[in-house]
Motif scaffolding. Structure first.
Motif, PDB file in Angstrom:
ATOM      1  N   THR A 248      -0.771 -13.002   1.696  1.00  0.00           N
ATOM      2  CA  THR A 248       0.428 -12.169   1.574  1.00  0.00           C
ATOM      3  C   THR A 248       0.426 -11.264   2.982  1.00  0.00           C
ATOM      4  O   THR A 248      -0.369 -10.750   3.278  1.00  0.00           O
TER       5      THR A 248
ATOM      6  N   THR B  35      13.082   2.286   5.351  1.00  0.00           N
ATOM      7  CA  THR B  35      13.369   1.399   4.284  1.00  0.00           C
ATOM      8  C   THR B  35      13.199  -0.006   4.527  1.00  0.00           C
ATOM      9  O   THR B  35      12.686  -0.729   3.463  1.00  0.00           O
ATOM     10  N   ASP B  36      13.457  -0.605   5.828  1.00  0.00           N
ATOM     11  CA  ASP B  36      13.070  -2.000   5.873  1.00  0.00           C
ATOM     12  C   ASP B  36      11.607  -2.342   5.837  1.00  0.00           C
ATOM     13  O   ASP B  36      11.371  -3.287   5.513  1.00  0.00           O
TER      14      ASP B  36
ATOM     15  N   LEU C 244       9.428  -0.499   4.081  1.00  0.00           N
ATOM     16  CA  LEU C 244       9.068   0.089   2.946  1.00  0.00           C
ATOM     17  C   LEU C 244       8.290  -1.155   2.087  1.00  0.00           C
ATOM     18  O   LEU C 244       6.993  -1.180   1.680  1.00  0.00           O
ATOM     19  N   PRO C 245       8.926  -2.521   2.060  1.00  0.00           N
ATOM     20  CA  PRO C 245       8.071  -3.672   1.373  1.00  0.00           C
ATOM     21  C   PRO C 245       6.540  -3.717   1.797  1.00  0.00           C
ATOM     22  O   PRO C 245       5.840  -4.150   0.889  1.00  0.00           O
ATOM     23  N   PHE C 246       6.431  -3.562   2.891  1.00  0.00           N
ATOM     24  CA  PHE C 246       5.075  -3.919   3.487  1.00  0.00           C
ATOM     25  C   PHE C 246       3.898  -2.715   3.318  1.00  0.00           C
ATOM     26  O   PHE C 246       2.907  -2.671   3.377  1.00  0.00           O
ATOM     27  N   TYR C 247       4.333  -1.696   3.070  1.00  0.00           N
ATOM     28  CA  TYR C 247       3.620  -0.379   2.906  1.00  0.00           C
ATOM     29  C   TYR C 247       2.503  -0.470   1.890  1.00  0.00           C
ATOM     30  O   TYR C 247       1.568  -0.479   1.983  1.00  0.00           O
TER      31      TYR C 247
END
Length: 185
Positions: free
Chosen positions: A28, A149-150, A152-155
């Motif tokens: 991942t 926001t861009d 954010l999915p990785f946080y």
């Protein structure tokens, strides 16, 4: 605790295994041990230059491996890129968080393991926005929020991986050596 041959071998293996793990294609994205290594080094290595070196050596080795794979056409991930020095500086800053762990316990390691990816998320995305890399959002408050926001999915992945690898690193070290700091001087 004085540095001994087995401890040196352990640190070298940690650097190499973490670097190789980071380039595994099916993992991942963002689930990597380097932030946990930074906290671990900062908390346990007395000589600060070696504390900073632990995650930086691992990042550099994995970037070198990525670069070779990229040049060979095996991956689309470049090993070296513009802005990379800033990324290394941010990882070095995460080592400082480990300096604030005064007693190795679940609470302090857990807090550091959430603080490091949070600070890294904020600073790295802010840097992307300021220097216009990556997403190219306008230099407005809305542009900054769009950049966050861009990213954010990785946080959450970063937080989970830092918690997981901190558990492995600190837990393994504690089982082997107790609560002693390492002297690399």
């Amino acid at each position: 605790m004085k540095l001994n041959k087995s401890l040196i071998v352990s640190f070298v293996l940690l650097i190499v295994v973490a670097a190789v793990y980071r380039i595994i294609p099916s993992r991942t994205f963002g689930f990597a041990p380097q932030l946990a290594m930074a906290i671990f080094g900062g908390a346990l290595i007395k000589d600060k230059k070696w504390a900073f070196a632990l995650p930086i050596f691992s990042m550099f080795l994995s970037d070198l491996l990525y670069h070779g794979l990229y040049k060979a056409g095996i991956t689309t991930t470049q090993g070296f890129y513009s802005g990379q020095v800033l990324n290394y500086a941010l990882f070095a800053m995460m080592t400082v968080i480990g300096f604030y762990i005064k007693k190795i316990n679940v609470l302090q390691v857990g807090l550091a393991s959430v603080a490091a990816p949070t600070l890294y998320f904020l600073l790295s995305n802010f840097s992307v926005w300021v220097f216009g890399g990556g997403w190219g959002h306008p230099k407005t408050f809305a542009g900054l929020m769009a950049t966050f926001t861009d990213g954010l999915p990785f946080y959450p992945v970063s937080v989970y991986s830092t918690l997981f690898f901190s558990l492995l690193l600190f837990g393994g070290y504690y089982l082997l050596y107790g609560n002693k700091k390492v002297e690399l001087a």
